[in-house]
Design an enzyme around this catalytic site. Sequence first.
Site, PDB file in Angstrom:
ATOM      1  N   CYS A  68      13.815 -60.517  48.661  1.00 26.05           N
ATOM      2  CA  CYS A  68      14.959 -60.367  49.567  1.00 26.05           C
ATOM      3  C   CYS A  68      15.909 -59.433  48.852  1.00 26.05           C
ATOM      4  O   CYS A  68      16.186 -59.617  47.660  1.00 26.05           O
ATOM      5  CB  CYS A  68      15.622 -61.720  49.828  1.00 26.05           C
ATOM      6  N   ASP A  85      19.735 -52.759  56.484  1.00 31.17           N
ATOM      7  CA  ASP A  85      19.552 -54.168  56.105  1.00 31.17           C
ATOM      8  C   ASP A  85      20.482 -54.985  56.993  1.00 31.17           C
ATOM      9  O   ASP A  85      21.320 -54.438  57.719  1.00 31.17           O
ATOM     10  CB  ASP A  85      19.909 -54.368  54.626  1.00 31.17           C
ATOM     11  N   SER A  86      20.355 -56.307  56.869  1.00 30.63           N
ATOM     12  CA  SER A  86      21.228 -57.174  57.641  1.00 30.63           C
ATOM     13  C   SER A  86      22.674 -57.147  57.123  1.00 30.63           C
ATOM     14  O   SER A  86      23.581 -57.514  57.849  1.00 30.63           O
ATOM     15  CB  SER A  86      20.703 -58.607  57.577  1.00 30.63           C
ATOM     16  N   CYS A  96      15.149 -54.494  54.079  1.00 35.16           N
ATOM     17  CA  CYS A  96      15.251 -55.913  54.405  1.00 35.16           C
ATOM     18  C   CYS A  96      13.830 -56.457  54.408  1.00 35.16           C
ATOM     19  O   CYS A  96      12.988 -56.014  55.195  1.00 35.16           O
ATOM     20  CB  CYS A  96      15.901 -56.059  55.775  1.00 35.16           C
ATOM     21  N   HIS A 131      18.950 -59.085  48.945  1.00 36.78           N
ATOM     22  CA  HIS A 131      20.209 -59.668  48.457  1.00 36.78           C
ATOM     23  C   HIS A 131      20.035 -60.247  47.046  1.00 36.78           C
ATOM     24  O   HIS A 131      21.015 -60.380  46.315  1.00 36.78           O
ATOM     25  CB  HIS A 131      20.675 -60.804  49.377  1.00 36.78           C
ATOM     26  N   GLU A 160      26.418 -62.591  49.485  1.00 35.66           N
ATOM     27  CA  GLU A 160      27.424 -61.985  50.374  1.00 35.66           C
ATOM     28  C   GLU A 160      28.837 -62.398  49.935  1.00 35.66           C
ATOM     29  O   GLU A 160      29.802 -61.685  50.176  1.00 35.66           O
ATOM     30  CB  GLU A 160      27.191 -62.402  51.832  1.00 35.66           C
TER      31      GLU A 160
HETATM   32  N1  DGL Z   1      18.367 -58.841  52.677  1.00 32.11           N
HETATM   33  C1  DGL Z   1      17.449 -59.261  53.663  1.00 32.11           C
HETATM   34  C2  DGL Z   1      16.056 -59.505  53.135  1.00 32.11           C
HETATM   35  O1  DGL Z   1      15.629 -58.785  52.296  1.00 32.11           O
HETATM   36  C3  DGL Z   1      17.896 -60.270  54.665  1.00 32.11           C
HETATM   37  C4  DGL Z   1      18.726 -61.398  54.250  1.00 32.11           C
HETATM   38  C5  DGL Z   1      19.200 -62.120  55.491  1.00 32.11           C
HETATM   39  O2  DGL Z   1      19.862 -61.484  56.296  1.00 32.11           O
HETATM   40  O3  DGL Z   1      18.872 -63.300  55.648  1.00 32.11           O
HETATM   41  O4  DGL Z   1      15.352 -60.349  53.547  1.00 32.11           O
END
Ligand code: DGL
Length: 293
Positions: free
Chosen positions: A212, A37-38, A100, A214, A180
């Site tokens: 997402c 993931d990012s 991600c 996150h 984050e």
């Molecule tokens: N967690 C990631 C997603 O599912 C990316 C969030 C990001 O880096 O903007 O999209």
Amino acid sequence: MEILSYSDLTFKSLKSTIFSALQHHKTTPESPIGIFDSGVGGLTVVRAIQAEMPAERIIYFGDTARVPYGTKSPATIRKYAHEDTAILMSHLPKIIIVACNTVSALALDVVEKAAGSIPVIGVLRAGADLAVQVTRNKHVGVIGTQATVSSNAYADAITRLDANIEVVSKACPLFVPLAEEGFTEHAATRLIASDYLAAFDGHDIDTLVLGCTHYPILRKVITDTLHGDIRIIDSAEAVAGRTRELLADAGLLCTGKHAPPPHLLVSDLPQKFSMLYKLFMESDLPDVELVEV
Ligand code: DGL
């Protein structure tokens, strides 16, 4: 324009030779599951995989130096996706999970190509499938990064499965930095959530996809803010079940005992990563390896 010296070219072609050899490596049930993931968001996938398959070894890459991806252009996201896959491939995984949604929406083909014969599974398709199974009134909401929502990938995946479903999508870009930052129940998160989620007022959705990885970190605030009886689909949980099926079909499920803690790779190690790891994995941070991107 990139200007390459002779030695750069030699190095690049050497790297691509090694990379293509890795694409054909033999995997066994003991090989690790590769997840990327990012940033910290993919830890929600790690947690779901551990709950579903506690014997599996996991190698996780969080691109903490370049997060967020969701505000970047498709070309940049595709470039990052290729590099992230190469990092995981060097650890000889038996499967790659794209934890991600942004990469799943815009660059799954890039990951598949770079992974060669290694199967790739993205959170987006798993989340879309589950939403279609769960909705009763066929009104589904999707929240995701700006890049994911602009790509329309969720709406496309859902309506391809059931053309009668109405999908309402809303980009929630500030949720990523809030997650984050560990602002799980902060007043600022509540304020922003009520502004974003008002987009669903009057649409009668019975299902909301957290598009997402996150966002499950902010799940409590999201649930508190929504009006009515709305089922939440966590794309992280959805992908764990699919991964188990895929590994079982391929005869690659690990039958051993409890696995060691995940092997963590990050491209930068902010203090926050360790704090969030403890918070979401409910365990101390194992050794972390810093990799260059
Ligand atoms: N967690 C990631 C997603 O599912 C990316 C969030 C990001 O880096 O903007 O999209």
